[in-house]
Motif scaffolding. Sequence first.
Motif, PDB file in Angstrom:
ATOM      1  N   TYR A 192       2.172   3.012 -12.722  1.00 32.16           N
ATOM      2  CA  TYR A 192       1.625   4.341 -12.478  1.00 32.16           C
ATOM      3  C   TYR A 192       0.210   4.357 -13.039  1.00 32.16           C
ATOM      4  CZ  TYR A 192       1.027   9.399 -12.482  1.00 32.16           C
ATOM      5  OH  TYR A 192       0.562  10.671 -12.257  1.00 32.16           O
ATOM      6  N   GLU A 193      -0.725   4.784 -12.234  1.00 27.57           N
ATOM      7  CA  GLU A 193      -2.129   4.801 -12.659  1.00 27.57           C
ATOM      8  C   GLU A 193      -2.557   3.476 -13.284  1.00 27.57           C
ATOM      9  OE1 GLU A 193      -4.476   6.803 -12.059  1.00 27.57           O
ATOM     10  OE2 GLU A 193      -3.819   8.891 -12.017  1.00 27.57           O
ATOM     11  N   LYS A 194      -2.188   2.390 -12.631  1.00 29.17           N
ATOM     12  CA  LYS A 194      -2.580   1.018 -12.998  1.00 29.17           C
ATOM     13  C   LYS A 194      -1.909   0.507 -14.264  1.00 29.17           C
ATOM     14  CE  LYS A 194      -6.754   2.425 -12.791  1.00 29.17           C
ATOM     15  NZ  LYS A 194      -8.218   2.503 -13.072  1.00 29.17           N
TER      16      LYS A 194
ATOM     17  N   SER B 223       0.860  -1.185   0.000  1.00 26.49           N
ATOM     18  CA  SER B 223       0.000   0.000   0.000  1.00 26.49           C
ATOM     19  C   SER B 223       0.890   1.226   0.000  1.00 26.49           C
ATOM     20  CB  SER B 223      -0.917   0.016   1.229  1.00 26.49           C
ATOM     21  OG  SER B 223      -1.845  -1.033   1.179  1.00 26.49           O
ATOM     22  N   PRO B 224       0.745   2.093  -0.997  1.00 27.52           N
ATOM     23  CA  PRO B 224       1.622   3.265  -1.085  1.00 27.52           C
ATOM     24  C   PRO B 224       1.201   4.340  -0.099  1.00 27.52           C
ATOM     25  CG  PRO B 224       0.009   3.331  -2.849  1.00 27.52           C
ATOM     26  CD  PRO B 224      -0.197   2.028  -2.114  1.00 27.52           C
TER      27      PRO B 224
ATOM     28  N   ALA C 200       3.013  -8.334 -11.884  1.00 30.29           N
ATOM     29  CA  ALA C 200       2.485  -7.400 -10.892  1.00 30.29           C
ATOM     30  C   ALA C 200       1.249  -6.723 -11.450  1.00 30.29           C
ATOM     31  CB  ALA C 200       3.550  -6.366 -10.496  1.00 30.29           C
ATOM     32  N   ARG C 201       0.540  -6.070 -10.569  1.00 25.72           N
ATOM     33  CA  ARG C 201      -0.577  -5.247 -11.008  1.00 25.72           C
ATOM     34  C   ARG C 201      -0.827  -4.161  -9.963  1.00 25.72           C
ATOM     35  NH1 ARG C 201      -6.049  -8.950 -10.219  1.00 25.72           N
ATOM     36  NH2 ARG C 201      -5.450  -9.957  -8.268  1.00 25.72           N
ATOM     37  N   GLN C 202      -1.516  -3.114 -10.407  1.00 23.32           N
ATOM     38  CA  GLN C 202      -1.868  -2.018  -9.506  1.00 23.32           C
ATOM     39  C   GLN C 202      -3.371  -1.840  -9.555  1.00 23.32           C
ATOM     40  OE1 GLN C 202      -0.400   1.963 -10.465  1.00 23.32           O
ATOM     41  NE2 GLN C 202      -0.155   2.405  -8.282  1.00 23.32           N
ATOM     42  N   PHE C 203      -3.953  -1.597  -8.406  1.00 25.80           N
ATOM     43  CA  PHE C 203      -5.404  -1.509  -8.279  1.00 25.80           C
ATOM     44  C   PHE C 203      -5.860  -0.046  -8.311  1.00 25.80           C
ATOM     45  CE2 PHE C 203      -5.937  -5.930  -7.600  1.00 25.80           C
ATOM     46  CZ  PHE C 203      -4.809  -6.354  -6.934  1.00 25.80           C
ATOM     47  N   PRO C 204      -7.176   0.187  -8.474  1.00 26.27           N
ATOM     48  CA  PRO C 204      -7.673   1.569  -8.532  1.00 26.27           C
ATOM     49  C   PRO C 204      -7.300   2.410  -7.319  1.00 26.27           C
ATOM     50  CG  PRO C 204      -9.362   0.073  -9.324  1.00 26.27           C
ATOM     51  CD  PRO C 204      -8.245  -0.787  -8.801  1.00 26.27           C
ATOM     52  N   ASN C 205      -7.101   1.785  -6.153  1.00 24.64           N
ATOM     53  CA  ASN C 205      -6.699   2.560  -4.971  1.00 24.64           C
ATOM     54  C   ASN C 205      -5.177   2.723  -4.899  1.00 24.64           C
ATOM     55  OD1 ASN C 205      -5.856   0.018  -4.252  1.00 24.64           O
ATOM     56  ND2 ASN C 205      -6.920  -0.016  -2.278  1.00 24.64           N
ATOM     57  N   TYR C 206      -4.477   2.338  -5.952  1.00 24.00           N
ATOM     58  CA  TYR C 206      -3.020   2.464  -6.125  1.00 24.00           C
ATOM     59  C   TYR C 206      -2.214   1.440  -5.349  1.00 24.00           C
ATOM     60  CZ  TYR C 206      -4.643   6.775  -8.167  1.00 24.00           C
ATOM     61  OH  TYR C 206      -5.345   7.692  -8.920  1.00 24.00           O
ATOM     62  N   SER C 207      -2.866   0.571  -4.590  1.00 20.43           N
ATOM     63  CA  SER C 207      -2.131  -0.527  -3.969  1.00 20.43           C
ATOM     64  C   SER C 207      -1.663  -1.476  -5.067  1.00 20.43           C
ATOM     65  CB  SER C 207      -2.984  -1.255  -2.935  1.00 20.43           C
ATOM     66  OG  SER C 207      -4.050  -1.930  -3.573  1.00 20.43           O
TER      67      SER C 207
END
Lengths: 115, 112
Positions: A50-52, A24-25, A66-73
């Motif tokens: 960056y921005e998913k 979690s950033p 890897a992946r990034q979620f809408p909440n930036y986690s």
Amino acid sequence: DAGVTQSPTHLIKTRGQHVTLRCSPISGHKSVSWYQQVLGQGPQFIFQYYEKEERGRGNFPDRFSARQFPNYSSELNVNALLLGDSALYLCASSLAEWTGGTEAFFGQGTRLTVV
Amino acid sequence: DQQVKQNSPSLSVQEGRISILNCDYTNSMFDYFLWYKKYPAEGPTFLISISSIKDKNEDGRFTVFLNKSAKHLSLHIVPSQPGDSAVYFCAASANSNNDMRFGAGTRLTVKP
């Protein structure tokens, strides 16, 4: 304010298994990067999101994703674990879209041991 | 391919004296350099940075010097304190990408 948080802090897995590490950033940071630090070496860049969207990839095999979620986690996944994957996995977040030219803030890391 | 090198794995200095940590790089595309400090069981903490358009940046007891022609940078800590004892990583990046390269680190021990 909470810093970068990673879970779990420690993990033991068997060769061939799969692992998911979470990050979690810092609130407001949209960029997340993943690094692998093997004992006695400096952190090695794995991914940046960056921005998913994936914005950078280091020299790691396709077993790493890897992946990034809408909440930036973010999640880092490693398939078909090898003994050599044993390392400290660090997540870093930053405000900027590009990590070049800005400082990144690191979490405490996840210590992965593959047996 | 190790583009950022810290050739001294360890350094020991007396409290109050100057600590000088060195770092060399090979990629001329690097234009931003950072120093991180790492305590055991913690992630690296940002210390100080310098852009390639400068040759010196100072923040309190910490000064970073950049010699672009020699592809060398150094971190000076004056005066050194026991709480400065940690592993120091040098890192470099190019503005055109997101791949920040780290050196292997130098373990600094400041003796009281």
